[in-house]
Design an enzyme around this catalytic site. Structure first.
Site, PDB file in Angstrom:
ATOM      1  N   LYS A  70       0.803  -1.225   0.000  1.00  0.00           N
ATOM      2  CA  LYS A  70       0.000   0.000   0.000  1.00  0.00           C
ATOM      3  C   LYS A  70       0.844   1.287   0.000  1.00  0.00           C
ATOM      4  O   LYS A  70       0.409   2.300  -0.543  1.00  0.00           O
ATOM      5  CB  LYS A  70      -0.981   0.000   1.186  1.00  0.00           C
ATOM      6  N   ASP A 107      -9.797   4.224   2.076  1.00  0.00           N
ATOM      7  CA  ASP A 107     -10.050   3.646   3.409  1.00  0.00           C
ATOM      8  C   ASP A 107     -10.747   4.650   4.333  1.00  0.00           C
ATOM      9  O   ASP A 107     -11.664   4.288   5.073  1.00  0.00           O
ATOM     10  CB  ASP A 107      -8.738   3.188   4.061  1.00  0.00           C
TER      11      ASP A 107
END
Ligand code: ATR
Length: 278
Positions: A70, A107
Site C-alpha cells: 500500500k 479507506d
C-alpha cells in the site's frame, strides 16, 4: 461487447488468498449483470513493479492494493490523490485512459461512509475522538475524522513514538496520550475507534475498561473477524452506538468499482451476507 472490451480488475498483494475483495466485487458484477471479472493477483516482492505495469495491457482497468504494497505503490503512480498523499498509502489504483497510473486511498472514505450509513445522525462536531493505534489504518481513520471536522483527536498507541510521529504529520488537532491513560479519558470522548489488530481472531484481546464511557458514544472497530468484537459487545452493553468494521471494507470498495466498471454499487444487507458466507 467485443472480447477485448471485457473489463478486468483485481486485488494485488501477497499473500492474497484470504482477501474478501474478489467475493465483494464478484457479488456486484453479478448483481448488476456486468460482463467483467475481478481476480486475486499474488505478486511476489520482486515481481510487483513489472506485474503491476503489465496489467493495463492485459485489459485491467485498475486494482485494489493490499498488504504489503500500500505504501510502495505510491512510487509507481503518476497521479496521487490528495487523500492518498495525506495518508501516505494507496488502496485503489486506476489505469486511466490517458495512460497515467492513478493512486487513491478510499479507506478513510469507507470508514466515514460506514458510520454515516449505520448511524445517520452522527455529528462529527459532537466532541473529541479517541483513536487506538498508530499504523496504516490509523492514518486513514485520523485523516477521515479530521476531514469531517472532529474537534480533537486523542491518539494512543502501545509504541508511543509512532503516535508522536502521526501528531507531527497531522498537526495540532492530535493529542497523544499514554496507552495506560486511555480508559481514563473515555468520559470526555464522543467517539472511540480501535484501529489496532487487538481483538481480531487469533490476536491478543484488547483490554480497555469502558467503565467511564458515556452512553451514546460512537464506538467502532476496524476489526471485522469476529464481526462483534469484545469491544463492540462491551460498548453496546454500556448504551453506546456501535458500528462494526465490515462496513468499512465494503464501502472502501465502492469508488474503485465505480471507476473500473462505470456503475456506482450499493452497500446493503445482500452484500454483507454474500461477503460473510462461509
Ligand atoms: P495497520 O496498517 O493495519 O494499521 P500496522 O501498521 O501493523 O497495521 O499497525 C498495527 C497497530 O496495532 C499498531 O498501532 C500496533 O501498535 P504498535 O505500533 O505498538 O506495534 C497495534 N498493535 C498490534 N498488536 C498489538 C498489541 N499486542 N498490543 C498493542 N497494540 C498492538
Amino acid at each position: 461487447m467485443t472480447d477485448t472490451a471485457i473489463p478486468l480488475a483485481g486485488v494485488v498483494g501477497t499473500p492474497i488468498g484470504h482477501s474478501l475483495s474478489p467475493r465483494l466485487h464478484g457479488h456486484w458484477l453479478k448483481r448488476y449483470a456486468i460482463n467483467g471479472h475481478y481476480v486475486p493477483i499474488n505478486l511476489a516482492q520482486d515481481k510487483f513493479e513489472a506485474g503491476l505495469r503489465a496489467l493495463p495491457m492485459l485489459g485491467f482497468r485498475g486494482v485494489n492494493i493490499t498488504i504489503p504494497y500500500k505504501e510502495k505503490v505510491l512510487m509507481l503512480a503518476d497521479v496521487i490523490t490528495d487523500r492518498a498523499a495525506l495518508i501516505g498509502a494507496a488502496n485503489t489504483i486506476t489505469f486511466r485512459r490517458d495512460g497515467k497510473v492513478q493512486a487513491d486511498n478510499t479507506d478513510g472514505y469507507g470508514f466515514i461512509a460506514n458510520i454515516r450509513q449505520q448511524v445517520p445522525d452522527w455529528q462529527a462536531s459532537a466532541g473529541p475522538a479517541l483513536v487506538l493505534g498508530a499504523g496504516g489504518a490509523s492514518r486513514a481513520v485520523i485523516s477521515a475524522l479530521m476531514g469531517e471536522g472532529v474537534p480533537e483527536i486523542v491518539l494512543t498507541n502501545r509504541t508511543r513514538n509512532r503516535a508522536d510521529m502521526l501528531r507531527e504529520h497531522f498537526g495540532a488537532r492530535i493529542r497523544v496520550i499514554d496507552w495506560s491513560a486511555a480508559a481514563g479519558m473515555l468520559g470526555d470522548m464522543a467517539v472511540l475507534v480501535n484501529t489496532t489488530s487487538l481483538g481480531m481472531t487469533g490476536q491478543p484481546a484488547l483490554h480497555l475498561s469502558l467503565d467511564r464511557i458515556r452512553a451514546g458514544t460512537l464506538v467502532t472497530d476496524i476489526v471485522y473477524a469476529p464481526l462483534e468484537t469484545e469491544l463492540l459487545l462491551a460498548a453496546r452493553a454500556k448504551g453506546c452506538r456501535v458500528v462494526d468494521g465490515l462496513g468499512m471494507l465494503l464501502h472502501q470498495a465502492v469508488p474503485g468499482f465505480e471507476n473500473w466498471f462505470r456503475r456506482r454499487p450499493e452497500v446493503d444487507d445482500d452484500l454483507r451476507r454474500a461477503v460473510l458466507q462461509p
